[in-house]
Design an enzyme around this catalytic site. Structure first.
Site, mmCIF file in Angstrom:
data_model
loop_
_atom_site.group_PDB
_atom_site.id
_atom_site.type_symbol
_atom_site.label_atom_id
_atom_site.label_comp_id
_atom_site.label_asym_id
_atom_site.label_seq_id
_atom_site.Cartn_x
_atom_site.Cartn_y
_atom_site.Cartn_z
ATOM 1 N N GLN A 71 0.830 -1.210 0.000
ATOM 2 C CA GLN A 71 0.000 0.000 0.000
ATOM 3 C C GLN A 71 0.867 1.265 0.000
ATOM 4 O O GLN A 71 0.400 2.343 -0.354
ATOM 5 C CB GLN A 71 -0.920 0.026 1.237
ATOM 6 C CG GLN A 71 -2.037 -0.978 1.203
ATOM 7 C CD GLN A 71 -1.657 -2.266 1.913
ATOM 8 O OE1 GLN A 71 -0.505 -2.682 1.917
ATOM 9 N NE2 GLN A 71 -2.627 -2.922 2.520
ATOM 10 N N ASP B 8 -7.050 2.393 11.937
ATOM 11 C CA ASP B 8 -8.266 1.643 11.619
ATOM 12 C C ASP B 8 -9.215 1.711 12.793
ATOM 13 O O ASP B 8 -10.416 1.860 12.612
ATOM 14 C CB ASP B 8 -7.894 0.193 11.295
ATOM 15 C CG ASP B 8 -7.222 0.146 9.951
ATOM 16 O OD1 ASP B 8 -7.917 0.043 8.944
ATOM 17 O OD2 ASP B 8 -5.983 0.307 9.907
ATOM 18 N N ASN C 57 -3.549 -0.072 13.878
ATOM 19 C CA ASN C 57 -3.239 0.329 12.493
ATOM 20 C C ASN C 57 -2.399 -0.764 11.844
ATOM 21 O O ASN C 57 -2.070 -1.784 12.471
ATOM 22 C CB ASN C 57 -2.516 1.683 12.484
ATOM 23 C CG ASN C 57 -2.431 2.285 11.096
ATOM 24 O OD1 ASN C 57 -3.446 2.382 10.392
ATOM 25 N ND2 ASN C 57 -1.248 2.658 10.648
ATOM 26 N N LYS C 58 -2.063 -0.552 10.594
ATOM 27 C CA LYS C 58 -1.321 -1.539 9.790
ATOM 28 C C LYS C 58 -0.160 -2.167 10.549
ATOM 29 O O LYS C 58 0.553 -1.468 11.280
ATOM 30 C CB LYS C 58 -0.818 -0.834 8.525
ATOM 31 C CG LYS C 58 -0.050 -1.677 7.542
ATOM 32 C CD LYS C 58 -0.771 -2.919 7.090
ATOM 33 C CE LYS C 58 -2.116 -2.669 6.477
ATOM 34 N NZ LYS C 58 -2.927 -3.899 6.287
HETATM 35 C C1 RUB Z 1 -4.860 0.559 5.810
HETATM 36 C C2 RUB Z 1 -4.336 1.224 7.050
HETATM 37 C C3 RUB Z 1 -4.614 2.700 7.197
HETATM 38 C C4 RUB Z 1 -5.913 2.912 7.995
HETATM 39 C C5 RUB Z 1 -6.371 4.355 7.951
HETATM 40 O O1 RUB Z 1 -4.827 -0.853 5.866
HETATM 41 O O2 RUB Z 1 -3.776 0.620 7.933
HETATM 42 O O3 RUB Z 1 -3.579 3.344 7.885
HETATM 43 O O4 RUB Z 1 -6.940 2.109 7.461
HETATM 44 O O5 RUB Z 1 -6.693 4.702 6.631
HETATM 45 P P1 RUB Z 1 -5.445 -1.729 4.662
HETATM 46 P P2 RUB Z 1 -7.683 5.898 6.257
HETATM 47 O O6 RUB Z 1 -4.699 -1.337 3.415
HETATM 48 O O7 RUB Z 1 -5.219 -3.151 5.056
HETATM 49 O O8 RUB Z 1 -6.914 -1.397 4.568
HETATM 50 O O9 RUB Z 1 -7.035 7.140 6.770
HETATM 51 O O10 RUB Z 1 -7.726 5.840 4.751
HETATM 52 O O11 RUB Z 1 -8.986 5.653 6.901
#
Ligand code: RUB
Length: 269
Positions: free
Chosen positions: A130, A174, A183-184
């Site tokens: 990502q 998340d 988070n990730k």
């Molecule tokens: C994405 C991830 C992002 C959070 C926040 O993990 O860890 O840091 O979801 O994202 P994945 P946002 O790729 O497994 O979904 O700020 O876009 O809500």
């Protein structure tokens, strides 16, 4: 495309991480739930990514509240976040981020538009990379970006081997819980290394990611780590991890920049 096909397409895209990040997942799910509002579709959407309270919160709201009003929240909150992040970034900052977070990338792009001068270090974020999405988006906005493999984060954060001193870590979330954020995978190590190097670690996240529930940590398919691995090699693929609040300098949400404890007090009100 009819509503049912559209629903299935979005569900597949969320499951396969073509749509990723808490905010994008919640927004996409809200839109297709609105086309097919039923207990069954809600259940299906909730099961796609288990570690996503924003998805859960938004679908709960969608059962009772006005759709457009819920949808509007995403942009209203992001606008407020952008303004707070802008104040926090100083000219010549080197900012470090991980994975892909819309709350983070949008605020960086906003700061760039407002003529702040800074550069970004990021990780590629294995196994699904990502970090490449983050790098592409930021580059497109004219932001200078340097990418590291995940295991180089110690170097990236410690002014070694020609790297610059990182000024701040900006990470998405998340889930926001009373005790810290989820988070990730890799986020907690980053927070520890940041602490060891006296670099402030900030979370940038919409408050609708808050939950009082005990969340399961999503475990993903093993072939994401090693496709067609030899038999009898055990592989683990946790998608997320917990970062305790003691490692978090502050959280920027639509409520502004707050200490983690003050933020929790605010959302519990
Ligand atoms: C994405 C991830 C992002 C959070 C926040 O993990 O860890 O840091 O979801 O994202 P994945 P946002 O790729 O497994 O979904 O700020 O876009 O809500």
């Amino acid at each position: 495309m009819n509503n049912k096909k559209r629903f299935n397409q979005i569900a597949r895209d969320i499951k396969e991480i073509k749509i990723q990040g808490a905010r994008n997942i919640a927004k996409a799910a809200l839109k297709v739930y609105h086309l097919n509002p039923s207990k069954k579709s809600k259940k299906k959407l909730l099961n796609l990514r288990p570690t996503e309270p924003m998805l859960q919160n938004v679908l709960e709201m969608a059962e009772k509240q006005n759709y457009k009003k819920i949808l509007k929240h995403f942009d209203d909150a992001q606008d407020k976040i952008n303004k707070s992040v802008l104040k926090l970034i100083k000219n010549n900052d080197v900012l470090f981020t991980h994975c892909h977070s819309t709350n983070v990338t949008h605020s960086l792009i906003y700061a760039k538009k407002k003529k702040k001068k800074f550069e970004v270090y990021n990780t590629e974020t294995r196994p699904l990379f990502q970090g490449r999405k983050t790098a592409r988006e930021l580059k497109k906005a004219g932001i200078r970006i340097t990418m590291f493999v995940d295991s180089a984060l110690g170097v990236a954060l410690s002014k070694e081997q020609g790297t610059k001193k990182v000024s701040k870590v900006f990470i998405g979330a998340d889930a926001l819980t009373k005790k810290g954020v989820v988070n990730k995978i890799g986020s907690e190590v980053i927070a520890q290394v940041a602490k060891a190097n006296k670099i402030p670690f900030y979370v940038i996240a919409d408050s609708w990611k808050f939950t009082k529930k005990n969340l399961p940590i999503e475990q993903r398919k093993l072939n994401e780590v090693w496709d067609k691995a030899p038999k009898n090699i055990k592989i683990k693929n946790p998608a997320f991890e917990f970062v305790p609040k003691k490692l978090i300098k502050g959280i920027i949400s639509e409520h502004g920049l707050l200490s983690y404890d003050k933020f929790i007090k605010k959302v519990l009100k």
